[in-house]
Design an enzyme around this catalytic site. Structure first.
Site, PDB file in Angstrom:
ATOM      1  N   ASP A   1       0.843  -1.192   0.000  1.00  0.00           N
ATOM      2  CA  ASP A   1       0.000   0.000   0.000  1.00  0.00           C
ATOM      3  C   ASP A   1       0.873   1.235   0.000  1.00  0.00           C
ATOM      4  OD1 ASP A   1      -2.238  -1.548   0.209  1.00  0.00           O
ATOM      5  OD2 ASP A   1      -2.903  -0.764   2.155  1.00  0.00           O
TER       6      ASP A   1
ATOM      7  N   LYS B   1      -8.252   0.817  -5.246  1.00  0.00           N
ATOM      8  CA  LYS B   1      -9.431   0.243  -4.603  1.00  0.00           C
ATOM      9  C   LYS B   1     -10.717   0.957  -4.999  1.00  0.00           C
ATOM     10  CE  LYS B   1      -7.021  -1.110  -0.321  1.00  0.00           C
ATOM     11  NZ  LYS B   1      -7.082  -2.587  -0.367  1.00  0.00           N
TER      12      LYS B   1
ATOM     13  N   GLY C   1      -5.209  -2.904   8.673  1.00  0.00           N
ATOM     14  CA  GLY C   1      -4.917  -1.737   9.497  1.00  0.00           C
ATOM     15  C   GLY C   1      -4.731  -2.028  10.964  1.00  0.00           C
TER      16      GLY C   1
ATOM     17  N   ARG D   1      -6.075 -20.164   6.605  1.00  0.00           N
ATOM     18  CA  ARG D   1      -6.283 -21.543   7.087  1.00  0.00           C
ATOM     19  C   ARG D   1      -7.676 -22.049   6.742  1.00  0.00           C
ATOM     20  NH1 ARG D   1      -2.739 -24.185  10.320  1.00  0.00           N
ATOM     21  NH2 ARG D   1      -1.171 -22.993  11.454  1.00  0.00           N
TER      22      ARG D   1
ATOM     23  N   GLY E   1      -2.994  -7.228   8.195  1.00  0.00           N
ATOM     24  CA  GLY E   1      -2.302  -7.372   9.467  1.00  0.00           C
ATOM     25  C   GLY E   1      -0.879  -7.865   9.353  1.00  0.00           C
TER      26      GLY E   1
ATOM     27  N   GLY F   1      -0.211  -3.741   3.885  1.00  0.00           N
ATOM     28  CA  GLY F   1      -0.893  -2.452   3.847  1.00  0.00           C
ATOM     29  C   GLY F   1      -0.176  -1.453   4.710  1.00  0.00           C
ATOM     30  N   SER F   2      -0.714  -1.239   5.897  1.00  0.00           N
ATOM     31  CA  SER F   2      -0.154  -0.244   6.796  1.00  0.00           C
ATOM     32  C   SER F   2       1.201  -0.666   7.342  1.00  0.00           C
ATOM     33  CB  SER F   2      -1.123  -0.030   7.963  1.00  0.00           C
ATOM     34  OG  SER F   2      -2.457  -0.064   7.501  1.00  0.00           O
TER      35      SER F   2
END
EC number: 4.3.3.6
Lengths: 305, 218
Positions: A35, A92, A164, A176, A225, A246-247
């Site tokens: 990101d 997005k 996030g 999983r 995450g 992402g973050s």
């Protein structure tokens, strides 16, 4: 010497086919998609070895912190990022917002992410992705959701995780879940597959295909995450074809070093000595939020149906 | 555990005694698709990410993917120099898309600091067709591989802008742009036979591998 400046390929060529759309995702495998919110970050990502970047105005951690309605990014920002890098650029659109998707296609992005990280625009329908020339990636928390998205035309799936947060536990849960549901289908008889399709709320033909091939017909990345090289390697060991971060990169102390380290750990995901080496001295990881501390309405993974 | 399962699904190690030993560069990209095709054609296939894994192979495929990433990782992990030495020594190498870029002596529109391994006397332009919206599939005539046209998929692919004296073009688009080249034991295509069920390029490449191992035995 053979030289030509004609821009158009052969007249009989076909664009936007499933093979072409799914094919780009095949080429991203084993890679990291990052990101970015500015052209400068996009440059850092490309220099660190990202296979693609996701252009957006706010990373999920900031969307989460600032609240409000999150929408498609400003076309100027997306174009500036496309101009800055030569690797593929994704952007997005809100779930169900087919006009945002039309705009992103007109901006010539390489992939459209119909994303739960933004505020949904339609609480019933997702975008009819077959109607587009540009391929789509969609999130999924389980196999049924993944198959519904593929049925709507998604050319790539990413397990959702909880964007996030810097907490990888939901990403783990979703990858999983998807792989274990695939494994269950593989061991079923024909008559059981009819019921499985009903239970998964997915088309029978796709369910049968998964049972026979033992894998999704499109590439499966993991997202949500991932904050460390070890997180990325774990997702790969759990069966992901690649990783979205992402973050996790630009909310950390040293984005350049962390980005490069996550790339290396994704390639050498099964070699703990490489993962140890690249994990040294990266500075602070993003400050996380434990998913358990998030009230249910703030869980993004529950968006999408 | 998962990693082992994946190796088995490639058939790696299944046919150690049978066909030639071919490596697939596995730093990033669609290396499993190449491994699958090569295994189907009877080769003993292994994935190559480290210099020592290169020593054992009689030929190498560089897959599709992101050339800038493969370049970076191959240099960081000490593969680039042994690879260049192996190419200079005559190792048969087949590159598709990003692999063609890696094999080109000159790369246009590369990212800052990007290098290629070189070996093919060609100038290649990266992302020559534009964005993914311009990616396409089409049929190509490839006389060297038989009369039947080859269905080819181009994904943000490169083109060969100029072919030097040492290299030979094998295929071109209708507008004349070259998309497949050969030079001695090196082979490069802008497109991806590995994802279309097309085996002719891989067979042609394995022919080079077998010829070289046979001459080494003599």
């Amino acid at each position: 010497m053979t030289e030509s400046s004609m821009p158009a390929p052969a007249a009989t060529s076909l664009t936007g086919s499933s093979r072409v759309k799914r094919g780009l995702a095949e080429m991203l495998k084993g890679g990291v998609i990052m990101d970015v919110v500015t052209p400068e970050q996009a440059r850092i990502a490309e220099d660190a070895g990202a296979v693609a970047v996701m252009a957006l105005e706010r990373v999920p951690a900031d969307i989460r912190a600032q609240g409000g309605v999150a929408r498609m990014s400003d076309p100027d920002l997306i174009e500036a990022i496309i101009a800055e890098v030569s690797i593929p650029v994704m952007a997005k659109a809100r779930i169900g917002h087919f006009v945002e998707a039309q705009v992103l296609q007109a901006l010539d992005v390489d992939y459209i992410d119909e994303s739960e990280v933004l505020s949904p625009a339609d609480y019933v329908n997702h975008i009819d992705k077959w109607a587009f020339n540009t391929p789509f990636v969609c999130g999924a928390t389980n196999l049924g959701e993944a198959l519904r998205r593929i049925n709507e035309g998604a050319a790539m799936i990413r397990s959702k995780g909880e964007a996030g947060t810097g907490d990888v536990s939901e990403a783990t849960k979703h990858i999983r879940k998807i792989t274990s549901e695939i494994n269950q289908l593989k061991s079923m008889t024909r008559d059981e597959l009819y019921v499985a399709a009903k239970d998964l709320q997915a088309p029978y033909d796709l369910v049968l295909e998964i049972a026979e091939t033992g894998k999704l017909p499109v590439v499966l990345f993991t997202a949500g995450g991932v904050a460390t090289p070890a997180d990325a390697a774990m997702m790969m060991q759990l069966g992901a074809d690649g990783v979205f971060v992402g973050s996790g990169i630009f909310k950390s102390g040293n984005p350049e070093a962390r980005a490069a380290a996550v790339v290396k750990a994704t390639t050498f995901y099964d070699d703990p000595s490489v993962i140890a080496d690249v994990s040294r001295g990266l500075g602070e990881a993003m400050v996380g939020i434990n998913v358990g501390d998030l009230a249910a309405p703030h869980r993004l993974a529950e968006r999408g149906w | 555990m998962t990693a082992n399962l994946r190796s088995e699904s490639l058939g790696v190690g299944d046919s150690a005694a049978a066909g030639p030993h071919v490596g697939v560069l596995a730093l990033q990209g669609d290396f499993r698709e190449h491994a699958h095709v090569l295994t189907r054609l009877g080769a003993h296939v292994s994935l190559v990410r480290r210099p020592e894994e290169l020593d054992a192979v009689d030929g190498l495929v560089i897959p599709g993917g992101e050339s800038s990433v493969m370049d970076k990782l191959s240099r960081t992990f000490g593969l680039a120099e042994p690879l260049q030495a192996a190419i200079a020594d005559g190792l048969p190498v087949y590159g598709t898309c990003a692999g063609l870029i890696m094999l080109a002596d000159t790369v246009l529109d590369a990212i800052a600091g990007q290098q290629s391994l070189g070996g093919l006397d060609v100038v290649v332009r990266r992302n020559a067709f534009g964005s993914q919206n311009q990616s396409f599939e089409t049929d190509l005539d490839i006389p060297a591989l038989g009369e039947e046209p080859m269905h080819a998929v181009f994904i943000r692919g490169p083109v060969v802008e100029s072919v030097g004296a040492a290299a030979t073009p094998l295929a071109a688009l209708a507008d004349g742009r070259v998309v497949a080249v050969e030079q001695g034991n090196l082979l490069g295509t802008s497109f991806h036979p590995e994802i279309t069920g097309e085996y002719r390029f891989h067979e042609y490449f394995l022919g080079k591998v077998r010829a070289r191992t046979a001459s080494a035995v003599e």
